[in-house]
Design an enzyme around this catalytic site. Structure first.
Site, PDB file in Angstrom:
ATOM      1  N   TRP A  23       0.816  -1.215   0.000  1.00 53.87           N
ATOM      2  CA  TRP A  23       0.000   0.000   0.000  1.00 53.87           C
ATOM      3  C   TRP A  23       0.853   1.269   0.000  1.00 53.87           C
ATOM      4  O   TRP A  23       0.334   2.374   0.000  1.00 53.87           O
ATOM      5  CB  TRP A  23      -0.961  -0.001   1.177  1.00 53.87           C
ATOM      6  N   ARG A  24       2.172   1.123   0.009  1.00 54.58           N
ATOM      7  CA  ARG A  24       3.053   2.288  -0.088  1.00 54.58           C
ATOM      8  C   ARG A  24       3.600   2.484  -1.502  1.00 54.58           C
ATOM      9  O   ARG A  24       4.438   3.361  -1.728  1.00 54.58           O
ATOM     10  CB  ARG A  24       4.232   2.137   0.894  1.00 54.58           C
ATOM     11  N   GLU A  36      -5.235   0.778   6.147  1.00 59.97           N
ATOM     12  CA  GLU A  36      -5.359   1.276   7.518  1.00 59.97           C
ATOM     13  C   GLU A  36      -6.496   0.590   8.270  1.00 59.97           C
ATOM     14  O   GLU A  36      -6.367   0.282   9.459  1.00 59.97           O
ATOM     15  CB  GLU A  36      -5.568   2.794   7.518  1.00 59.97           C
ATOM     16  N   GLY A  80     -11.293 -10.462  11.323  1.00 58.10           N
ATOM     17  CA  GLY A  80     -12.146 -10.168  12.470  1.00 58.10           C
ATOM     18  C   GLY A  80     -12.788  -8.795  12.409  1.00 58.10           C
ATOM     19  O   GLY A  80     -12.598  -8.041  11.459  1.00 58.10           O
ATOM     20  N   TYR A 119      -7.863   8.725  13.983  1.00 63.23           N
ATOM     21  CA  TYR A 119      -6.574   8.168  13.567  1.00 63.23           C
ATOM     22  C   TYR A 119      -6.540   7.898  12.063  1.00 63.23           C
ATOM     23  O   TYR A 119      -5.623   8.307  11.356  1.00 63.23           O
ATOM     24  CB  TYR A 119      -6.269   6.869  14.335  1.00 63.23           C
ATOM     25  N   ASP A 137      -1.833   6.536  17.143  1.00 65.58           N
ATOM     26  CA  ASP A 137      -2.274   5.208  17.564  1.00 65.58           C
ATOM     27  C   ASP A 137      -1.474   4.777  18.786  1.00 65.58           C
ATOM     28  O   ASP A 137      -0.720   5.569  19.373  1.00 65.58           O
ATOM     29  CB  ASP A 137      -2.125   4.204  16.413  1.00 65.58           C
ATOM     30  N   CYS A 190      10.371   0.478  19.396  1.00 64.34           N
ATOM     31  CA  CYS A 190       9.846   0.851  20.714  1.00 64.34           C
ATOM     32  C   CYS A 190       8.683  -0.092  21.046  1.00 64.34           C
ATOM     33  O   CYS A 190       7.523   0.309  21.100  1.00 64.34           O
ATOM     34  CB  CYS A 190       9.397   2.314  20.705  1.00 64.34           C
TER      35      CYS A 190
END
Length: 342
Positions: A23-24, A36, A80, A119, A137, A190
């Protein structure tokens, strides 16, 4: 006002290390939007194959508008939260009817589409149209909390607004790259669980949690709500090589999807036999029990196999159709797996 945040260093790291994702390839808002929505509650690596299959079948907003809901659910199976797929179709119809097939280009108009929150609107607006907006997010909140060693609960809306206000002050003109850089840093370095990979973090020297060696103490969150436990008994009704399924109600949890017949409560074998009756039943066998965890509830499911003398008023399908033609939510995956193996 960018001196308190290493914006340039973060952007340089992103340009050199960003993942190559389908998608980039471009900045088409349709592509970014679908990715997204898929990425909500699902990790990047798992989404790739779903995204490629989705785009092969539904390459345009118009195609999404026209797809039957059952077919859309089947494409979505495994991701889901099927209400997301429903909202995709609703939003596509709105784009075709209200905006003549052109994806809206302002934050507020994007936000007005069904199923799109702050978002997602921020992500699409910044990545596709370079709007000066944020996409905050859990990854972004975690990076921020550690950068500034903030011990305030990040799931408190007032705290989130305060973080948003600060990040808007330091938001560079490359808003899309900045948002994606923060998200990717949180996704890969992170980390949300276990020790973060501070040794390869491009902005570790600016991180207060790292300097204090207290990375695992933040982010803080408000105490989680206890999930409600619900008990069900599910039946695998079998007639020769066919199995009974039924469509769930059009409203509520897992609405519009297919399921195996079930009732509330965990029935014992004797209770199950009494429930299904004897007139049309050859045998009732206790199989297994399992637990399925939703966001706000937990299903505990007892499963029985019931062999019938003749078909009743369900939809009757064979093994192949269960797997290939009907969208059956993961809450019943254990049952689907059992049927495939037996």
């Amino acid at each position: 006002m960018q001196e308190d945040f290493p914006t340039k260093k973060l952007l340089m790291w992103y340009q050199e290390n960003k993942k190559e994702l389908p998608w980039r390839v471009d900045k088409d808002p349709y592509h970014v939007w679908i990715s997204e929505i898929m990425l909500q509650q699902t990790r990047i690596e798992a989404v790739k194959s779903y995204y490629l299959r989705f785009m092969e079948k539904l390459p345009t907003i118009e195609a999404l508008t026209n797809v039957p809901l059952d077919e859309l659910f089947k494409l979505w199976e495994g991701l889901g939260y099927y209400h997301r797929a429903k909202n995709l179709k609703k939003a596509a119809i709105m784009i075709m009817e209200k905006y003549h097939g052109e994806f809206p280009r302002t934050y507020d108009l994007i936000l007005s589409l069904p199923g799109i929150g702050e978002y997602t609107s921020g992500a699409i607006g910044s990545i596709c149209f370079n709007l000066p907006v944020l996409a905050i997010d859990g990854n972004v909140l975690r990076v921020y909390s550690r950068m500034y060693f903030s011990i305030e609960a990040v799931d408190d809306i007032k705290v989130k607004r305060k973080i948003e206000k600060h990040l808007l002050q330091i938001l560079p003109k490359e808003s899309g790259d900045f948002n994606q850089a923060l998200m990717e840093l949180g996704e890969n370095i992170c980390l949300p669980k276990g020790m973060p990979r501070c040794d390869i973090c491009p902005i570790a020297s600016f991180c207060q949690a790292y300097s204090l060696n207290r990375m695992l103490e933040v982010p803080k969150k408000v105490k989680k709500m206890v999930k409600k436990i619900e008990n069900y008994t599910a039946f695998i009704f079998s007639y020769q090589d066919l199995y009974a399924i039924e469509k769930r109600k059009s409203e509520g949890l897992l609405s519009g999807l297919w399921q195996f017949p079930n009732v509330e409560g965990n029935l014992s074998l004797d209770e199950a036999k009494k429930y299904v009756g004897i007139d049309n039943v050859l045998s009732v066998k206790e199989l297994f029990s399992y637990q399925h965890v939703f966001t706000h509830r937990i299903w505990q499911v007892q499963v029985y196999f019931v062999s019938l003398k003749k078909k009743t008023s369900f939809t009757w399908v064979d093994k192949s159709s269960i797997k290939n033609s009907y969208a059956i939510p993961s809450a019943f995956k254990k049952i689907v797996d059992w049927i495939e193996k037996n």
